[in-house]
Motif scaffolding. Sequence first.
Motif, PDB file in Angstrom:
ATOM      1  N   ARG A 249       0.835  -1.205   0.000  1.00  0.00           N
ATOM      2  CA  ARG A 249       0.000   0.000   0.000  1.00  0.00           C
ATOM      3  C   ARG A 249       0.870   1.255   0.000  1.00  0.00           C
ATOM      4  O   ARG A 249       0.601   2.228  -0.712  1.00  0.00           O
ATOM      5  CB  ARG A 249      -0.925  -0.008   1.229  1.00  0.00           C
ATOM      6  N   GLU A 252       2.254   1.836  -3.480  1.00  0.00           N
ATOM      7  CA  GLU A 252       1.241   2.376  -4.388  1.00  0.00           C
ATOM      8  C   GLU A 252       1.005   3.857  -4.107  1.00  0.00           C
ATOM      9  O   GLU A 252       0.858   4.663  -5.026  1.00  0.00           O
ATOM     10  CB  GLU A 252      -0.065   1.581  -4.222  1.00  0.00           C
ATOM     11  N   GLU A 253       0.973   4.205  -2.836  1.00  0.00           N
ATOM     12  CA  GLU A 253       0.752   5.604  -2.473  1.00  0.00           C
ATOM     13  C   GLU A 253       1.925   6.478  -2.938  1.00  0.00           C
ATOM     14  O   GLU A 253       1.719   7.603  -3.431  1.00  0.00           O
ATOM     15  CB  GLU A 253       0.576   5.721  -0.956  1.00  0.00           C
ATOM     16  N   LYS A 255       3.918   5.849  -5.441  1.00  0.00           N
ATOM     17  CA  LYS A 255       3.865   5.941  -6.906  1.00  0.00           C
ATOM     18  C   LYS A 255       2.826   6.970  -7.342  1.00  0.00           C
ATOM     19  O   LYS A 255       3.069   7.792  -8.242  1.00  0.00           O
ATOM     20  CB  LYS A 255       3.520   4.568  -7.488  1.00  0.00           C
ATOM     21  N   ALA A 256       1.662   6.940  -6.681  1.00  0.00           N
ATOM     22  CA  ALA A 256       0.598   7.893  -7.034  1.00  0.00           C
ATOM     23  C   ALA A 256       1.032   9.319  -6.731  1.00  0.00           C
ATOM     24  O   ALA A 256       0.755  10.259  -7.491  1.00  0.00           O
ATOM     25  CB  ALA A 256      -0.680   7.543  -6.261  1.00  0.00           C
ATOM     26  N   GLU A 273      10.071   6.216  -4.260  1.00  0.00           N
ATOM     27  CA  GLU A 273       9.205   5.143  -4.785  1.00  0.00           C
ATOM     28  C   GLU A 273       9.983   3.831  -4.879  1.00  0.00           C
ATOM     29  O   GLU A 273       9.479   2.757  -4.527  1.00  0.00           O
ATOM     30  CB  GLU A 273       8.650   5.528  -6.145  1.00  0.00           C
ATOM     31  N   GLU A 277       9.222   0.326  -3.057  1.00  0.00           N
ATOM     32  CA  GLU A 277       9.064  -0.925  -3.810  1.00  0.00           C
ATOM     33  C   GLU A 277       9.987  -1.994  -3.264  1.00  0.00           C
ATOM     34  O   GLU A 277       9.616  -3.172  -3.140  1.00  0.00           O
ATOM     35  CB  GLU A 277       9.354  -0.675  -5.294  1.00  0.00           C
ATOM     36  N   ARG A 280       8.573  -3.308  -0.175  1.00  0.00           N
ATOM     37  CA  ARG A 280       7.429  -4.198  -0.468  1.00  0.00           C
ATOM     38  C   ARG A 280       7.912  -5.596  -0.844  1.00  0.00           C
ATOM     39  O   ARG A 280       7.404  -6.614  -0.346  1.00  0.00           O
ATOM     40  CB  ARG A 280       6.587  -3.617  -1.603  1.00  0.00           C
TER      41      ARG A 280
END
Length: 373
Positions: A249, A252-253, A255-256, A273, A277, A280
Amino acid sequence: MTVDQYAWWRQALELAGGYRELTHDQLLQLGPSADSPESGFFRNRPFKDAPLVPVAIWRDASGTIFCLQNDKEAEADKVWNYACRNPITEALYHSVLAGGAWPDEPPSVAKEHNLPPNTGDLHKDLASELAAEKETVERFLKKPIETQEQADQAGVWAKRLAGIAKKADEQFTVEKRPWLDGGNAVDEKWRDVRTESSGLAKKLKKHGEAWLQEQDRLEQERQRKAREEAARIQREAEAAAQRAADAARGAEEEKARREADTSPGIASLFAQESEQEAKRLEAEKEADRLAQQAADAQREALARPVFAGRTGAKVSLHTYWVAKITDYDALVLALKNDPEVRDAVEKVAGRLARNKDATLPAGMERVPDKRAA
């Protein structure tokens, strides 16, 4: 890539502990290869009550199956049904071929006592065999059982003594049938062989009871610890899975956020980012590792059989339900209409305890009592 034709045998050997017979559940754990001959070293009983003999099975480069049973050619398919449950080490295979004994085989009293050949008189032959067995067994009973091999020997030995008792019982019945009026003479003739052989068989089983009970206690303790460890690892696995979800999560946040940010610091955002990753991926890897470890721990917590001997001569702990009187007065009151009275209460309670479907009256409970059988 070379295929290890002995892989199934090695796994079976590890489960069997070197020579012990595999259980039905262990065969299922090994998988479908138990349905067809596998390469390795085993032992087999060629026919009912025949002595165990060593077996070797292997395949040549073309896949042709070869089988030696007691160093003689045999058909692998015919020996596999029994042999698959009885893997042995290669060293034991060669040892037995050279004249050595099986680890769970009791001493041969025929060799030790130089027993004469069969005379044709079954009573004399069995009496001689019993006398030789009795002397050796009584020496064995003087020391406690301390190893799996000794426990196995006791189980097989009990089977051997029970075999003498069975033959004596059978011949006893044959001889007594036409002598119903003069049966006392036959009773006297066979009493010692029947009762002593049967009694020694029971003593051998009883002799191993304390050892089996200790192994059962150790197994229960092992299972308890294994369950606790499995629960601990499961909690760690769940926590790792949550961390992996949180990391995903976060990635993804990040990256956004980078995609939405048009400021000059794009390189810095890209680095953040990438870091998210990486976190993650590391979290998912740790979660997978712990999930596998949790599955392994669950398998380790499964029960393992505790027994001595082998098929046809196996001794294990059986659960016998016995009465434990907790309130004598309440129990007597509940049984007051029974034709039996105070001295018979224990007997009645025992009968009720053995019937697991019986409803127990107030004042007693059913408890397990494990004995060698």
